[in-house]
Design an enzyme around this catalytic site. Structure first.
Site, PDB file in Angstrom:
ATOM      1  N   ARG A 182      40.592  48.356  36.186  1.00  0.00           N
ATOM      2  CA  ARG A 182      39.515  48.934  37.006  1.00  0.00           C
ATOM      3  C   ARG A 182      39.561  50.449  36.944  1.00  0.00           C
ATOM      4  O   ARG A 182      38.525  51.106  36.856  1.00  0.00           O
ATOM      5  CB  ARG A 182      39.623  48.458  38.454  1.00  0.00           C
ATOM      6  CG  ARG A 182      39.237  47.014  38.675  1.00  0.00           C
ATOM      7  CD  ARG A 182      39.174  46.678  40.155  1.00  0.00           C
ATOM      8  NE  ARG A 182      38.061  47.347  40.812  1.00  0.00           N
ATOM      9  CZ  ARG A 182      37.947  47.466  42.130  1.00  0.00           C
ATOM     10  NH1 ARG A 182      38.895  46.999  42.929  1.00  0.00           N
ATOM     11  NH2 ARG A 182      36.899  48.072  42.660  1.00  0.00           N
ATOM     12  N   CYS A 241      41.362  54.132  46.785  1.00  0.00           N
ATOM     13  CA  CYS A 241      41.312  52.859  46.070  1.00  0.00           C
ATOM     14  C   CYS A 241      39.847  52.507  45.891  1.00  0.00           C
ATOM     15  O   CYS A 241      39.031  53.382  45.617  1.00  0.00           O
ATOM     16  CB  CYS A 241      42.079  51.783  46.827  1.00  0.00           C
ATOM     17  SG  CYS A 241      41.534  51.579  48.552  1.00  0.00           S
TER      18      CYS A 241
END
Length: 281
Positions: A182, A241
């Site tokens: 990611r 995040c």
């Protein structure tokens, strides 16, 4: 007393009768928002109250403005903490399925409001509790209303414009808690834009745990985070995040290793990408 503290399942079962003990079940699934509540109804640690990530531990999402899990309004969170029976002198244990990401979000929120002692993460979470064959309860516990009071500490957070202003200056160190694919933008299962904030380091929160799903030793965590602390010197260390949740796991691990509590970018990647002129790597 250290800010980040762990409690084993066996240590918790020995404390269950303590009158000042409060337990929050923080189980949640990003791909099934009702899963945690179902799991709680199917069995939980005796005395635990259920804290839902989206209903309790986050504020309302504003499309195109906020990330997926903005911080809750402080007074609303304080009201929920009181409803769960929490007071400022309570001993609080937090748990989720095991990794600790959602429990760490609750830990950080308590620290944000000023509750920085007597707060523990159950090491290994509910999984460790069940593996130890310890008792479970099916009924919600009714507790007397708590008297918790708190005030949000804005020094623990940083916003997108502050981060953007320091990009490329060497004046901040960004730690991205998402998995490497990611971070690299090779896959993006949740957010509409892939990638990461330029200059960030990929520091997946899952690597704070050993093969058994328990937190690594203090020495191992010091070795993991030490280079980033050396890089930033006196400059801000910032955790982010996807939506400000798993970043709290890195903040807990940093504190567990004995480092000062770093800053959280609450909006994280899902907020960063709401403005197309913000750079993406």
């Amino acid at each position: 007393m250290p800010l980040a503290q762990l409690l084993s399942a066996q240590a918790l079962v020995e404390r269950l009768t303590q009158p000042d003990l409060r337990i929050l079940d923080c189980r949640f699934a990003l791909d099934d928002p009702d899963q945690g509540a179902r799991q709680y109804a199917e069995g939980h640690i005796p005395g635990a109250q259920y804290a839902d990530l989206e209903r309790d531990l986050s504020g309302p999402v504003i499309p195109g403005v906020t990330g997926r899990h903005p911080l809750p309004q402080a007074q609303a969170l304080i009201a929920r903490l009181r409803h769960w029976g929490l007071s400022n002198d309570s001993q609080i244990v937090l748990y989720d399925d095991g990794p600790g990401a959602f429990a760490a979000r609750a830990w950080w929120l308590l620290a944000w409001l000023g509750k920085r002692d007597g707060v523990y993460l159950l090491d290994g979470g509910y999984k460790a509790w069940r593996e130890a064959d310890l008792p479970i309860d099916l009924q919600a516990t009714m507790l007397p209303m708590g008297t918790f009071e708190g005030q949000p500490d804005d020094e623990l957070t940083i916003d997108a414009e502050q981060i953007r202003a320091a990009l490329g200056s060497g004046q901040q160190t960004l730690l991205d808690a998402r998995a490497l694919p990611r971070f690299l933008g090779e896959v993006e299962p949740i957010d509409p834009v892939a990638g990461h904030i330029p200059g960030a380091h990929c520091v997946p929160f899952t690597d704070n745990l050993d093969a058994n799903g328990r937190f690594r030793t203090v020495a191992e965590l010091k070795k993991r985070f030490g280079p980033y602390l050396a890089e930033c010197h006196a400059q801000p260390l910032v955790a982010y995040c996807g939506s400000g949740v798993t970043a709290c796991h890195n903040l807990f691990a940093l504190s567990l290793a004995g480092y000062p509590l770093a800053r959280l970018y609450p909006g994280s990647w899902s907020e960063w990408i709401t403005q197309p002129d913000r750079p993406v790597a």
